[in-house]
Design a protein around this motif. Sequence first.
Motif, PDB file in Angstrom:
ATOM      1  N   ILE A  68      43.702  49.520  35.399  1.00  0.00           N
ATOM      2  CA  ILE A  68      42.949  50.753  35.690  1.00  0.00           C
ATOM      3  C   ILE A  68      42.952  51.113  37.170  1.00  0.00           C
ATOM      4  CG2 ILE A  68      41.456  50.566  33.666  1.00  0.00           C
ATOM      5  CD1 ILE A  68      39.231  49.617  35.632  1.00  0.00           C
ATOM      6  N   LEU A  69      43.194  50.111  38.025  1.00  0.00           N
ATOM      7  CA  LEU A  69      43.210  50.340  39.474  1.00  0.00           C
ATOM      8  C   LEU A  69      44.507  49.762  40.051  1.00  0.00           C
ATOM      9  CD1 LEU A  69      39.512  49.224  40.202  1.00  0.00           C
ATOM     10  CD2 LEU A  69      40.347  51.567  39.891  1.00  0.00           C
ATOM     11  N   PRO A  70      45.632  50.395  39.768  1.00  0.00           N
ATOM     12  CA  PRO A  70      46.913  49.816  40.207  1.00  0.00           C
ATOM     13  C   PRO A  70      46.987  49.589  41.713  1.00  0.00           C
ATOM     14  CG  PRO A  70      47.227  52.030  39.279  1.00  0.00           C
ATOM     15  CD  PRO A  70      45.799  51.653  39.059  1.00  0.00           C
ATOM     16  N   TRP A  71      46.241  50.362  42.486  1.00  0.00           N
ATOM     17  CA  TRP A  71      46.212  50.182  43.934  1.00  0.00           C
ATOM     18  C   TRP A  71      45.576  48.862  44.342  1.00  0.00           C
ATOM     19  CZ3 TRP A  71      41.233  49.577  45.353  1.00  0.00           C
ATOM     20  CH2 TRP A  71      40.245  50.198  44.579  1.00  0.00           C
ATOM     21  N   SER A  72      44.887  48.200  43.419  1.00  0.00           N
ATOM     22  CA  SER A  72      44.257  46.913  43.750  1.00  0.00           C
ATOM     23  C   SER A  72      45.301  45.845  44.087  1.00  0.00           C
ATOM     24  CB  SER A  72      43.352  46.438  42.604  1.00  0.00           C
ATOM     25  OG  SER A  72      44.120  46.115  41.452  1.00  0.00           O
ATOM     26  N   ALA A  73      46.551  46.090  43.723  1.00  0.00           N
ATOM     27  CA  ALA A  73      47.631  45.154  44.072  1.00  0.00           C
ATOM     28  C   ALA A  73      47.803  45.053  45.580  1.00  0.00           C
ATOM     29  CB  ALA A  73      48.939  45.593  43.417  1.00  0.00           C
ATOM     30  N   ASP A  74      47.364  46.066  46.319  1.00  0.00           N
ATOM     31  CA  ASP A  74      47.494  46.073  47.781  1.00  0.00           C
ATOM     32  C   ASP A  74      46.315  45.398  48.486  1.00  0.00           C
ATOM     33  OD1 ASP A  74      49.899  47.461  47.620  1.00  0.00           O
ATOM     34  OD2 ASP A  74      48.885  49.409  47.667  1.00  0.00           O
ATOM     35  N   LEU A  75      45.320  44.962  47.726  1.00  0.00           N
ATOM     36  CA  LEU A  75      44.153  44.314  48.324  1.00  0.00           C
ATOM     37  C   LEU A  75      44.416  42.828  48.547  1.00  0.00           C
ATOM     38  CD1 LEU A  75      41.303  45.835  46.117  1.00  0.00           C
ATOM     39  CD2 LEU A  75      41.920  46.507  48.450  1.00  0.00           C
ATOM     40  N   SER A  76      43.645  42.231  49.447  1.00  0.00           N
ATOM     41  CA  SER A  76      43.688  40.782  49.599  1.00  0.00           C
ATOM     42  C   SER A  76      43.183  40.154  48.297  1.00  0.00           C
ATOM     43  CB  SER A  76      42.794  40.339  50.761  1.00  0.00           C
ATOM     44  OG  SER A  76      41.426  40.488  50.407  1.00  0.00           O
ATOM     45  N   GLU A  77      43.473  38.888  48.130  1.00  0.00           N
ATOM     46  CA  GLU A  77      42.999  38.203  46.925  1.00  0.00           C
ATOM     47  C   GLU A  77      41.479  38.235  46.839  1.00  0.00           C
ATOM     48  OE1 GLU A  77      43.949  34.253  44.461  1.00  0.00           O
ATOM     49  OE2 GLU A  77      43.313  33.842  46.525  1.00  0.00           O
ATOM     50  N   ASP A  78      40.787  38.006  47.968  1.00  0.00           N
ATOM     51  CA  ASP A  78      39.321  38.010  47.946  1.00  0.00           C
ATOM     52  C   ASP A  78      38.764  39.361  47.512  1.00  0.00           C
ATOM     53  OD1 ASP A  78      39.121  35.360  48.708  1.00  0.00           O
ATOM     54  OD2 ASP A  78      38.903  35.808  50.833  1.00  0.00           O
ATOM     55  N   HIS A  79      39.340  40.442  48.008  1.00  0.00           N
ATOM     56  CA  HIS A  79      38.867  41.777  47.624  1.00  0.00           C
ATOM     57  C   HIS A  79      39.183  42.066  46.160  1.00  0.00           C
ATOM     58  CE1 HIS A  79      38.895  42.921  52.115  1.00  0.00           C
ATOM     59  NE2 HIS A  79      37.664  42.629  51.724  1.00  0.00           N
ATOM     60  N   PHE A  80      40.365  41.658  45.711  1.00  0.00           N
ATOM     61  CA  PHE A  80      40.722  41.826  44.302  1.00  0.00           C
ATOM     62  C   PHE A  80      39.737  41.064  43.414  1.00  0.00           C
ATOM     63  CE2 PHE A  80      43.044  40.166  40.574  1.00  0.00           C
ATOM     64  CZ  PHE A  80      43.309  41.373  39.929  1.00  0.00           C
ATOM     65  N   LEU A  81      39.382  39.843  43.838  1.00  0.00           N
ATOM     66  CA  LEU A  81      38.468  39.037  43.025  1.00  0.00           C
ATOM     67  C   LEU A  81      37.065  39.625  42.966  1.00  0.00           C
ATOM     68  CD1 LEU A  81      39.623  35.400  43.883  1.00  0.00           C
ATOM     69  CD2 LEU A  81      40.166  36.796  41.858  1.00  0.00           C
ATOM     70  N   VAL A  82      36.659  40.380  43.984  1.00  0.00           N
ATOM     71  CA  VAL A  82      35.386  41.101  43.912  1.00  0.00           C
ATOM     72  C   VAL A  82      35.438  42.088  42.746  1.00  0.00           C
ATOM     73  CG1 VAL A  82      33.930  42.833  45.051  1.00  0.00           C
ATOM     74  CG2 VAL A  82      34.693  40.803  46.321  1.00  0.00           C
ATOM     75  N   LEU A  83      36.551  42.811  42.626  1.00  0.00           N
ATOM     76  CA  LEU A  83      36.701  43.763  41.516  1.00  0.00           C
ATOM     77  C   LEU A  83      36.709  43.043  40.170  1.00  0.00           C
ATOM     78  CD1 LEU A  83      39.395  46.157  43.031  1.00  0.00           C
ATOM     79  CD2 LEU A  83      36.930  46.570  42.797  1.00  0.00           C
ATOM     80  N   VAL A  84      37.375  41.900  40.111  1.00  0.00           N
ATOM     81  CA  VAL A  84      37.407  41.118  38.867  1.00  0.00           C
ATOM     82  C   VAL A  84      35.998  40.652  38.522  1.00  0.00           C
ATOM     83  CG1 VAL A  84      38.281  38.998  37.782  1.00  0.00           C
ATOM     84  CG2 VAL A  84      39.821  40.409  39.163  1.00  0.00           C
TER      85      VAL A  84
END
Length: 147
Positions: A68-84
């Motif tokens: 749903i947020l394909p741009w999340s691939a450009d985030l750091s792992e920590d920021h991606f994990l916040v979304l998860v």
Amino acid sequence: MPREYDFKKIKSQLLSHEGLNLKPYKDTKGLITIGVGRCLQIKGISHDEAMIFLKNDIDEAAESVEKILPWSADLSEDHFLVLVNMCFQMGVSGLLGFRKFLGYLQKKRFDKAGEEMLNSKWAKEDSPSRAFELFSIITFNPKKKEV
């Protein structure tokens, strides 16, 4: 040592007799049961089973965020994990309700994203300690994705 037995045979019998219910239901005695006759009120689940559920649920949340947020691939792992983490707690629709937060996060405006996160009912009433911890990761850990 446990006796050898025909697992397929007993599995087939129990599926036939108990049925398979993937959501909790009340059995004939009114006890909350799931799966193939697993009484949650008496037996519950083991730690290993809970960790299997957790892994599956984390994987599902991560896949949802990526989809749903394909741009999340450009985030750091920590920021991606916040979304998860947020998706795990409130589902996709709940996460998507944070439109301003997501907009700022996509633009890597971590300070503004953090402000929007804390300026929510979720942060103020529902999950304040979780929200503050995730806010800290968003605003004080602005690592760039390593390439």
